[in-house]
Design a protein around this motif. Sequence first.
Motif, mmCIF file in Angstrom:
data_model
loop_
_atom_site.group_PDB
_atom_site.id
_atom_site.type_symbol
_atom_site.label_atom_id
_atom_site.label_comp_id
_atom_site.label_asym_id
_atom_site.label_seq_id
_atom_site.Cartn_x
_atom_site.Cartn_y
_atom_site.Cartn_z
ATOM 1 N N SER A 142 0.817 -1.217 0.000
ATOM 2 C CA SER A 142 0.000 0.000 0.000
ATOM 3 C C SER A 142 0.851 1.268 0.000
ATOM 4 O O SER A 142 0.456 2.298 -0.542
ATOM 5 C CB SER A 142 -0.922 0.004 1.223
ATOM 6 O OG SER A 142 -1.756 -1.137 1.218
ATOM 7 N N GLN A 143 2.021 1.186 0.634
ATOM 8 C CA GLN A 143 2.888 2.357 0.731
ATOM 9 C C GLN A 143 4.342 1.934 0.550
ATOM 10 O O GLN A 143 4.825 1.007 1.215
ATOM 11 C CB GLN A 143 2.723 3.054 2.092
ATOM 12 C CG GLN A 143 3.517 4.351 2.217
ATOM 13 C CD GLN A 143 3.355 5.025 3.578
ATOM 14 O OE1 GLN A 143 3.039 4.365 4.566
ATOM 15 N NE2 GLN A 143 3.567 6.330 3.635
ATOM 16 N N HIS A 144 5.026 2.602 -0.376
ATOM 17 C CA HIS A 144 6.448 2.341 -0.609
ATOM 18 C C HIS A 144 7.223 3.605 -0.248
ATOM 19 O O HIS A 144 7.018 4.658 -0.849
ATOM 20 C CB HIS A 144 6.718 2.004 -2.078
ATOM 21 C CG HIS A 144 5.995 0.800 -2.580
ATOM 22 N ND1 HIS A 144 6.398 -0.492 -2.315
ATOM 23 C CD2 HIS A 144 4.872 0.703 -3.352
ATOM 24 C CE1 HIS A 144 5.576 -1.344 -2.898
ATOM 25 N NE2 HIS A 144 4.643 -0.648 -3.532
ATOM 26 N N LEU A 145 8.110 3.491 0.721
ATOM 27 C CA LEU A 145 8.939 4.619 1.145
ATOM 28 C C LEU A 145 10.386 4.340 0.770
ATOM 29 O O LEU A 145 10.876 3.223 0.951
ATOM 30 C CB LEU A 145 8.829 4.832 2.652
ATOM 31 C CG LEU A 145 7.442 5.231 3.165
ATOM 32 C CD1 LEU A 145 7.376 5.097 4.680
ATOM 33 C CD2 LEU A 145 7.109 6.663 2.742
ATOM 34 N N ALA A 146 11.063 5.365 0.262
ATOM 35 C CA ALA A 146 12.442 5.186 -0.187
ATOM 36 C C ALA A 146 13.362 6.222 0.445
ATOM 37 O O ALA A 146 12.988 7.380 0.625
ATOM 38 C CB ALA A 146 12.523 5.292 -1.703
ATOM 39 N N LEU A 147 14.574 5.780 0.799
ATOM 40 C CA LEU A 147 15.634 6.707 1.172
ATOM 41 C C LEU A 147 16.348 7.115 -0.110
ATOM 42 O O LEU A 147 16.733 6.256 -0.919
ATOM 43 C CB LEU A 147 16.638 6.042 2.114
ATOM 44 C CG LEU A 147 16.296 5.920 3.605
ATOM 45 C CD1 LEU A 147 17.473 5.295 4.344
ATOM 46 C CD2 LEU A 147 15.933 7.251 4.220
ATOM 47 N N ILE A 148 16.520 8.421 -0.285
ATOM 48 C CA ILE A 148 17.138 8.949 -1.492
ATOM 49 C C ILE A 148 18.431 9.668 -1.128
ATOM 50 O O ILE A 148 18.465 10.502 -0.211
ATOM 51 C CB ILE A 148 16.207 9.941 -2.221
ATOM 52 C CG1 ILE A 148 14.820 9.318 -2.451
ATOM 53 C CG2 ILE A 148 16.839 10.403 -3.531
ATOM 54 C CD1 ILE A 148 14.797 8.151 -3.398
ATOM 55 N N GLU A 152 19.394 9.045 -5.925
ATOM 56 C CA GLU A 152 19.400 7.597 -6.109
ATOM 57 C C GLU A 152 18.700 6.916 -4.933
ATOM 58 O O GLU A 152 18.891 7.306 -3.775
ATOM 59 C CB GLU A 152 20.842 7.079 -6.204
ATOM 60 C CG GLU A 152 20.930 5.577 -6.364
ATOM 61 C CD GLU A 152 22.356 5.064 -6.260
ATOM 62 O OE1 GLU A 152 22.554 3.834 -6.447
ATOM 63 O OE2 GLU A 152 23.268 5.856 -5.975
ATOM 64 N N ILE A 153 17.900 5.900 -5.227
ATOM 65 C CA ILE A 153 17.285 5.104 -4.164
ATOM 66 C C ILE A 153 18.361 4.232 -3.524
ATOM 67 O O ILE A 153 19.080 3.509 -4.205
ATOM 68 C CB ILE A 153 16.161 4.203 -4.716
ATOM 69 C CG1 ILE A 153 15.032 5.038 -5.308
ATOM 70 C CG2 ILE A 153 15.608 3.301 -3.616
ATOM 71 C CD1 ILE A 153 13.963 4.204 -5.997
ATOM 72 N N VAL A 154 18.457 4.308 -2.186
ATOM 73 C CA VAL A 154 19.444 3.479 -1.487
ATOM 74 C C VAL A 154 18.787 2.524 -0.486
ATOM 75 O O VAL A 154 19.443 1.627 0.045
ATOM 76 C CB VAL A 154 20.502 4.343 -0.772
ATOM 77 C CG1 VAL A 154 21.369 5.071 -1.797
ATOM 78 C CG2 VAL A 154 19.854 5.331 0.189
ATOM 79 N N SER A 155 17.494 2.709 -0.211
ATOM 80 C CA SER A 155 16.778 1.784 0.684
ATOM 81 C C SER A 155 15.282 1.942 0.456
ATOM 82 O O SER A 155 14.818 3.032 0.105
ATOM 83 C CB SER A 155 17.116 2.066 2.153
ATOM 84 O OG SER A 155 16.579 1.083 3.001
ATOM 85 N N VAL A 156 14.545 0.853 0.660
ATOM 86 C CA VAL A 156 13.088 0.871 0.456
ATOM 87 C C VAL A 156 12.408 0.099 1.576
ATOM 88 O O VAL A 156 12.860 -0.977 1.977
ATOM 89 C CB VAL A 156 12.703 0.251 -0.911
ATOM 90 C CG1 VAL A 156 11.201 -0.044 -0.979
ATOM 91 C CG2 VAL A 156 13.098 1.179 -2.046
ATOM 92 N N LEU A 157 11.302 0.666 2.055
ATOM 93 C CA LEU A 157 10.418 0.010 3.027
ATOM 94 C C LEU A 157 9.014 -0.005 2.439
ATOM 95 O O LEU A 157 8.482 1.047 2.074
ATOM 96 C CB LEU A 157 10.421 0.769 4.352
ATOM 97 C CG LEU A 157 9.528 0.231 5.466
ATOM 98 C CD1 LEU A 157 10.099 -1.057 6.046
ATOM 99 C CD2 LEU A 157 9.371 1.269 6.580
ATOM 100 N N SER A 158 8.430 -1.199 2.321
ATOM 101 C CA SER A 158 7.078 -1.334 1.772
ATOM 102 C C SER A 158 6.148 -1.891 2.835
ATOM 103 O O SER A 158 6.469 -2.908 3.467
ATOM 104 C CB SER A 158 7.090 -2.284 0.561
ATOM 105 O OG SER A 158 7.944 -1.807 -0.453
ATOM 106 N N VAL A 159 5.010 -1.231 3.048
ATOM 107 C CA VAL A 159 4.065 -1.657 4.081
ATOM 108 C C VAL A 159 2.653 -1.715 3.512
ATOM 109 O O VAL A 159 2.353 -1.136 2.475
ATOM 110 C CB VAL A 159 4.089 -0.710 5.304
ATOM 111 C CG1 VAL A 159 5.448 -0.693 5.967
ATOM 112 C CG2 VAL A 159 3.679 0.714 4.887
#
Length: 230
Positions: A142-148, A152-159
């Motif tokens: 439902s929600q994808h959060l990324a560290l930028i 550049e995307i360096v990490s992703v959390l999907s909940v």
Amino acid sequence: EMIEFLKSIGVKDISHQDTSLFESKHHNNSKKSIDIISHVHKIGIEMDGVYNHSEFARGKDPKTHIEKTEVLEAQGYQLLHVFSNEWYDPIKKEIWKSIIRAKFGIIDQKLYARNCKVEELEAKGVREFLDKNHLAGFSAASQHLALIYNDEIVSVLSVGKSRFNEDNNEIIRFATKINMNIPGGFSKLLSKVNTEYRKNLYSYADRRIATVNCAYTKFADFVTKTPISW
């Protein structure tokens, strides 16, 4: 190949087909062994061929692998199970190499979360990243959060809603760019999760890779060990 890789990253304490952890008074079964083990780092690696380790093809007891994991855990060791189809896959092989480097404390890059910004992205924006940096690849959420960092995307959390219990929410994916350590990355992403998904929030750690003392336990209470997946 795995032994040569370990040597290439500086691991010198390598034992092959080691039976010592199965020879104690509690586990007297010297017929069992660990493919590769470092007693200094307390890490074992099993190279599991998907045919030879199948209960269908070779009559393997489906509990064989988890029982080995638990024998090592009881003695303070961690056991990694690398499936052959993953090791032969060029993308997953690099993910495994990154996981192993991290387990042995050998990481090429360190980036602090405070130097990154958080962005919420659509699925298409994180699909390629997760496919290249998570063993299970992309999954809908439902929600994808990324560290930028530097665009550049360096990490992703999907909940999102739990895949197993509709009354709960779930951390469905968390991945960091391979060969990179981002202190504070998980907590920074977690702090930006929408309120509706923070209630009754669960996650599942793959015991082929993570022990019950994995990173999640810093932020959540341990609940249970789920049964073997079929």
